[in-house]
Structure formats: structure tokens, C-alpha cells
Design a protein around this motif. Sequence first.
Motif, PDB file in Angstrom:
ATOM      1  N   THR A  83      24.008 -10.817 -33.378  1.00  0.00           N
ATOM      2  CA  THR A  83      22.520 -10.213 -33.313  1.00  0.00           C
ATOM      3  C   THR A  83      21.669 -10.822 -31.980  1.00  0.00           C
ATOM      4  N   TRP A  84      21.436 -12.306 -32.356  1.00  0.00           N
ATOM      5  CA  TRP A  84      20.830 -12.798 -31.218  1.00  0.00           C
ATOM      6  C   TRP A  84      21.426 -12.528 -29.982  1.00  0.00           C
ATOM      7  N   ASN A  85      22.833 -12.657 -29.967  1.00  0.00           N
ATOM      8  CA  ASN A  85      23.422 -12.688 -28.365  1.00  0.00           C
ATOM      9  C   ASN A  85      23.078 -11.249 -28.033  1.00  0.00           C
ATOM     10  N   THR A  86      23.106 -10.251 -28.723  1.00  0.00           N
ATOM     11  CA  THR A  86      22.808  -8.924 -28.258  1.00  0.00           C
ATOM     12  C   THR A  86      21.214  -8.766 -27.945  1.00  0.00           C
ATOM     13  N   MET A  87      20.430  -9.199 -28.256  1.00  0.00           N
ATOM     14  CA  MET A  87      19.106  -9.107 -28.153  1.00  0.00           C
ATOM     15  C   MET A  87      18.705 -10.057 -26.888  1.00  0.00           C
ATOM     16  N   LEU A  88      19.461 -11.187 -26.889  1.00  0.00           N
ATOM     17  CA  LEU A  88      19.163 -11.993 -25.477  1.00  0.00           C
ATOM     18  C   LEU A  88      19.672 -11.274 -24.506  1.00  0.00           C
ATOM     19  N   ALA A  89      20.917 -10.422 -24.474  1.00  0.00           N
ATOM     20  CA  ALA A  89      21.293  -9.845 -23.499  1.00  0.00           C
ATOM     21  C   ALA A  89      20.402  -8.728 -22.814  1.00  0.00           C
ATOM     22  N   PHE A 110      16.547   3.940 -24.810  1.00  0.00           N
ATOM     23  CA  PHE A 110      15.230   4.032 -24.981  1.00  0.00           C
ATOM     24  C   PHE A 110      14.387   2.820 -24.264  1.00  0.00           C
ATOM     25  N   GLY A 111      15.012   1.647 -24.233  1.00  0.00           N
ATOM     26  CA  GLY A 111      14.319   0.845 -23.478  1.00  0.00           C
ATOM     27  C   GLY A 111      14.171  -0.661 -24.266  1.00  0.00           C
ATOM     28  N   LEU A 112      13.726  -1.622 -23.932  1.00  0.00           N
ATOM     29  CA  LEU A 112      13.687  -2.991 -24.455  1.00  0.00           C
ATOM     30  C   LEU A 112      12.789  -3.028 -25.749  1.00  0.00           C
ATOM     31  N   GLU A 113      11.722  -2.124 -25.660  1.00  0.00           N
ATOM     32  CA  GLU A 113      10.717  -2.244 -26.843  1.00  0.00           C
ATOM     33  C   GLU A 113      11.365  -1.752 -28.026  1.00  0.00           C
ATOM     34  N   CYS A 114      12.021  -0.670 -28.224  1.00  0.00           N
ATOM     35  CA  CYS A 114      12.854   0.106 -29.163  1.00  0.00           C
ATOM     36  C   CYS A 114      13.722  -1.020 -29.672  1.00  0.00           C
ATOM     37  N   SER A 115      14.728  -1.598 -28.931  1.00  0.00           N
ATOM     38  CA  SER A 115      15.688  -2.562 -29.440  1.00  0.00           C
ATOM     39  C   SER A 115      15.172  -3.873 -30.034  1.00  0.00           C
ATOM     40  N   ARG A 116      13.912  -4.135 -29.491  1.00  0.00           N
ATOM     41  CA  ARG A 116      13.254  -5.482 -30.026  1.00  0.00           C
ATOM     42  C   ARG A 116      12.624  -5.007 -31.437  1.00  0.00           C
ATOM     43  N   ARG A 117      12.297  -3.768 -31.715  1.00  0.00           N
ATOM     44  CA  ARG A 117      11.747  -3.359 -32.981  1.00  0.00           C
ATOM     45  C   ARG A 117      12.805  -3.231 -33.957  1.00  0.00           C
ATOM     46  N   VAL A 118      14.082  -2.869 -33.647  1.00  0.00           N
ATOM     47  CA  VAL A 118      15.028  -2.966 -34.661  1.00  0.00           C
ATOM     48  C   VAL A 118      15.394  -4.459 -34.659  1.00  0.00           C
ATOM     49  N   PHE A 119      15.620  -5.284 -33.695  1.00  0.00           N
ATOM     50  CA  PHE A 119      15.852  -6.641 -34.195  1.00  0.00           C
ATOM     51  C   PHE A 119      14.931  -7.278 -35.249  1.00  0.00           C
ATOM     52  N   ASP A 120      13.518  -7.083 -34.787  1.00  0.00           N
ATOM     53  CA  ASP A 120      12.537  -7.820 -35.778  1.00  0.00           C
ATOM     54  C   ASP A 120      12.362  -6.992 -37.257  1.00  0.00           C
ATOM     55  N   GLU A 121      13.163  -5.849 -37.416  1.00  0.00           N
ATOM     56  CA  GLU A 121      12.908  -5.126 -38.687  1.00  0.00           C
ATOM     57  C   GLU A 121      13.316  -5.910 -39.936  1.00  0.00           C
ATOM     58  N   ILE A 169      20.891  -2.196 -31.806  1.00  0.00           N
ATOM     59  CA  ILE A 169      20.115  -2.816 -30.604  1.00  0.00           C
ATOM     60  C   ILE A 169      20.375  -2.520 -29.448  1.00  0.00           C
ATOM     61  N   SER A 170      21.841  -2.604 -29.249  1.00  0.00           N
ATOM     62  CA  SER A 170      22.299  -2.270 -28.107  1.00  0.00           C
ATOM     63  C   SER A 170      22.155  -0.507 -27.647  1.00  0.00           C
ATOM     64  N   PHE A 171      22.453   0.417 -28.729  1.00  0.00           N
ATOM     65  CA  PHE A 171      22.036   1.724 -28.444  1.00  0.00           C
ATOM     66  C   PHE A 171      20.641   2.038 -28.101  1.00  0.00           C
ATOM     67  N   TYR A 172      19.625   1.387 -28.778  1.00  0.00           N
ATOM     68  CA  TYR A 172      18.461   1.744 -28.121  1.00  0.00           C
ATOM     69  C   TYR A 172      17.900   1.010 -26.907  1.00  0.00           C
ATOM     70  N   TYR A 173      18.529  -0.063 -26.552  1.00  0.00           N
ATOM     71  CA  TYR A 173      18.048  -0.636 -25.238  1.00  0.00           C
ATOM     72  C   TYR A 173      18.382   0.267 -24.440  1.00  0.00           C
ATOM     73  N   VAL A 224      29.107 -17.241 -25.672  1.00  0.00           N
ATOM     74  CA  VAL A 224      28.512 -15.885 -25.291  1.00  0.00           C
ATOM     75  C   VAL A 224      27.119 -16.232 -24.796  1.00  0.00           C
ATOM     76  N   SER A 225      26.417 -16.967 -25.832  1.00  0.00           N
ATOM     77  CA  SER A 225      24.871 -17.216 -25.536  1.00  0.00           C
ATOM     78  C   SER A 225      24.682 -17.812 -24.102  1.00  0.00           C
ATOM     79  N   TRP A 226      25.366 -18.954 -24.072  1.00  0.00           N
ATOM     80  CA  TRP A 226      25.221 -19.546 -22.637  1.00  0.00           C
ATOM     81  C   TRP A 226      25.455 -18.843 -21.569  1.00  0.00           C
TER      82      TRP A 226
END
Length: 626
Positions: free
Chosen positions: A190-196, A170-181, A163-167, A220-222
Amino acid sequence: MFAYKPKPQPEHKPKHIPKPLLCLPQHLSSLDQIKQTHARIIVLGLTRHGKLLAHLLASLALSHSPPPLPYSLAVFRSFDFPSVFATNNLIRCFTRSDSPRQSLALYSSLLLRKFAAKPNNHTFTFVLQACAKALAGSEGAQVHAHVVKLGFGGDVFIRNALISFYYGCFGLECSRRVFDEYVRVRDLVTWNTMLACFVRDGQIGAAEKMFDEMPERDVVSWSTMLTGYVQNGCLEEALECFWGVRETGLRPNEAILVSVLSASAQLGLLEHGKLVHSLVDSMNFPITASLGTSLIDMYAKCGCIEQSKLLFDNMPRKDIWAWNVMISGLAMHGLAKEALKLFEKFIDKGFSPANVTFVGVLNACSRAGLVREGRHYFKLMTENYGIQAEMEHYGCMVDLLSRAGFVDEAVELIENMKISPDPVLWATLLGACKIHGHIELGEKIGNKLIQLDPNHGGHYVQLSSVYAKARKWEEVIRVRRLMSERNTNKAIGWSLIEAQGKVHKFVAGDKDHERVTEIYKMLELIGTLVAKTGYSPNISSVLHDIGEEEKETMIREHSERLAIAFGLLVTGVGDCIRVVKNLRVCVDCHEVTKIISKVFEREIIVRDGSRFHHFKEGKCSCRDFW
């Protein structure tokens, strides 16, 4: 390029390893400690123990500061046959260094089976971190293919790294695809990484939605959410988020404290900032350089420059940012001589000034009208320290020269800039044209600004004010009409005052406050007492061609007047009144506030869009130069 050729060694019987040496990563944090332990290993004849050396590498990978690569490599090359644990830790050392791509060379050696060890899930995690840091998008995508091929696609740690690598690459869209996969392969990280990722992309609305959807949250979330609010200018939301942290019972981390202090500073909320400071003390939170600097900045921006100086003087270790913040704080309060003296002390201590250091120094000169000193430090910056002047440096110099009456020199400076001038520079010059009565130049600059940015309402207002001062009312009407036709509105001025545990916001002519009747009665009292001193209204800031009495009414109901009137109602006799204003204070309000401070025997501190004004006994710290 990394290269490793293991040499066959004769078999030997391992010696007994003392217990204190078996847990190196937990006990060692500095390079000196690691080297001392390494020396002990050598003295004890334990250099052939692969497990022990692997833990030494782990200590290097986990040390407070990135270890020198030659040393890490020397330790690694002492292995007969490095394990995957040892190899992973060398990859981590490479990742933390300035040569993260060397991690890829080492990983490639693993794949080519130069070592007996094979990559495991931790290997991929560290290699992907290296790819993200090196922006090695193509290589990272290949590593992802290896992950899938070797059956690690469902590993949660690897997915978090992906998730961090793709963001990053390659940007947010790619990292979101990994998160949703893999919906079921998620943990809190995982949630904290996508939130960041959402926060770094500036998508606060999406970040809020994800934050609400999280099955659980930790500090970390907060921290991520609060930092995102501050970085995107959602300061009031940041304060609410902080209280959310407090309600959960979680102990705030340093990032949360630094962020909420930043929000308090930007809003000028002293009481809120002091409350955070008291929490820091009650939790016995260590005052790091970052936290200490944030406290200094908060007190300076909330009007307590003496408290800032006290904190600065008592800081055991000051980095360059602490000095920069203190210099800028003194400049903001008009204490130019102190700021320049501190800068000289900064140089004597052996620090090298950065471009932001000179922003503070030049700002100090600008605020106090120190033209000779400003010229000196601008020249010193470029010629002695080789710092290329940036827009902020030019802004300080143009402001200094033009307000001091050296308008032609300011124009020459802009025209000879090595970078394209920002419209703000021309706007600064336009303000000086109004002050010094350069109508023709002001008209030229004003029309130029409107062409550059036709949607910026401030440019129309400034040009109108130039015409108004020259009493060219037809031109004022023309500019106003043009502003209306283009649907461009003037920025609404507001003033904040913190009282009785709440933040009260006023705009000009405000009638919405719950104590509006009392506030306007206080305004009448102020008007009566101020008039007895011989005060005569200065209505030059009113750009409408209306009657004198209407203009006086408009000025009397400016937002800072309402805030001060409210402050007189709700604070104790002799208490300081603190007001934060988003625009520069007008000439009439400045004069009236000086008189109020004397008549009511109050200190009034106003932070406007330009600087701090300390009103006391009928005088202002700016000496009427702002």
C-alpha cells in the motif's frame, strides 16, 4: 467481445495426476514450456481435470511474456465448469494483453452468473488492474461500487489495486483519498503504491515525506524513490539514496542499479559508475539487456568510450536500445565514421531503426561536419523508413548545416518544417550567425527569440555576443540592460571534477574551495607555461565593454580552468583529468586546454554541454569543430 457457454458433460472419474504437473506456475515460465506440458496433459488423457487446467492457465498468466489470447481462451473453453481460480487467471491473461477490456466482459459474465463461480477478492484485484491499463475510469468506478456492495471494501489487496486504478484514471488526489480512507488497512505494498503515485506525478517533496513516514521499507520502496530522483533531475539526491540502500544491507534490484548508473552518467561521475559496476560483478548480478545498456551509456557519458565498446561487443544479446546507445555514444565522442559504420551493421543485422536511432546518426554527422552524409541519412529516414522527422532530428540538421556555413539552407529547412519550430532551433541558428558573421540575420533571429521567450537569459546573451563580435557595444549594452530590466539572468556555468572520493564543483572566479590558494597558484603556473608557447588570449567570448586585461582575467578564471588546475594538483603524474561542464566550452578555454595537455603531458577529457573533447598532445578530438 468475450463469450462463454459451458456445455454439460457426463460425470467421469478423474485420473491420477502426476506430481510434477501439480505445481505448474512455479516450474513453467516460457510459452514453449507451457505448450509442452499441455501436450503431455493431452497425451495422458488428463484434459478433463479442471484443477490441472486451471494451473495451466495460471502458468500462462505468470509467464515471462504475455501469452497469445486465442491459446488462453482455448484452454479456458475446455473447462466443463470453470472455477473462480481459472476465471481469475484468464482475467489476468486479458489484463496483460493488448485487449484488457475483455477482462471486463469476463467479469460481467461472472456477475450474470453464467458460471457457477462467484468473484472473490483476487477477481477484483485483477479487474481493477485491467481498468487501469485500459483507462476505463467509468467501469472501474462501477467495480469499486461492487467491491463495497459485496463486502470487500477492507481487503488490502483490493485497496492497493484501487490506489493504482484511481491514479491512472483520475489523478493523484483520488488515489490519495483511497489511501487515507482505511488507515488500518495498509501493508508495505500500500505504501509503495502510493509512493509510486507521488513519484510518477513528479511530487518528489511529497514522496520524500511519505518515504520518511513509512513504517517499513523494502527494496521496492528504495527503488521507487531513487528512480523518482533520477526522472526528476535530482541526481545528487539519487546518489545519496543509493548509499542509503547500501547502508540498509538490502540487495539492490535491477531498477536501482539502472537508475544509479543513469545518475552517474548524467553527472559524468566515472568513479561512482565504476563502483556500481564492481558491485554488479561482486553480486554476480545477471547482465540483462537493460543493465548492460545502462553500463554502456554510463561509460560513454563518463568519457570511457573504449570501455563502452568493449561492453557492447561482449553483450550476448543486444536489443535495439543497446545499439542506439552505442551509436549515440560514438557520436558524442566525435567518432562519426564509427557511428555510421555501426549503424550500417545494425541494419545488416535485420534491426529496424527507430526515430531515436536516427537522432544518434544525425548527431554523429553534426559533430563531425559531415554535411553530405547528414543529408543522405535525413532523406533515408523519411523516405525509406517512413519516420516522421521530429524536433531532435531537425535540431541535428540545423546544427550541421548552419555550423558548416550552409545558413540559408538551415533557414529554409526550419521554414519548411511540418511542425512548429522549437526556439532551440532558432537559437542554434543564432549561434551560427555569430560564427559566420551574419549580423543582420542574427539580429533578426535574436529579437525573435526574445519575443518568443522573454525569460530565457541565453537568448539575450547570444544576441549580445553577435553584437559584440561586430563591436557594436551600444547594442550590447542595450540588450544587457533589457535583460536586467526583465530580471533575466544568464545560466551560471559550472564544472565538476571527481577526485579523492568527492565531487568538486567550480564556477567562474570561484574562491570558495578549501584549496583555493593552491588552485590559483597553479593557474599562475599554467599561465606562465602556456604563454611560453606563443599563446595569445582570445577574449571574444567576453561581452562586456571593459579593458583587455580585465577580460583576460575573466577568461583565465573560467570554471573549467579552475577544475583542470585542481586536477593537476590532486592527480598523479600522467593521470587523465576528467571534467564535466554544463555549458559549451569557449574558444579560448578550448585552445588553452589543448596547450595544457601538451605542456603537462596529460590527457584531459572535457564533457561540455554539447559533446566530448579529448585533449592530448596539444590536439583535440573535435578537430576544433564544436
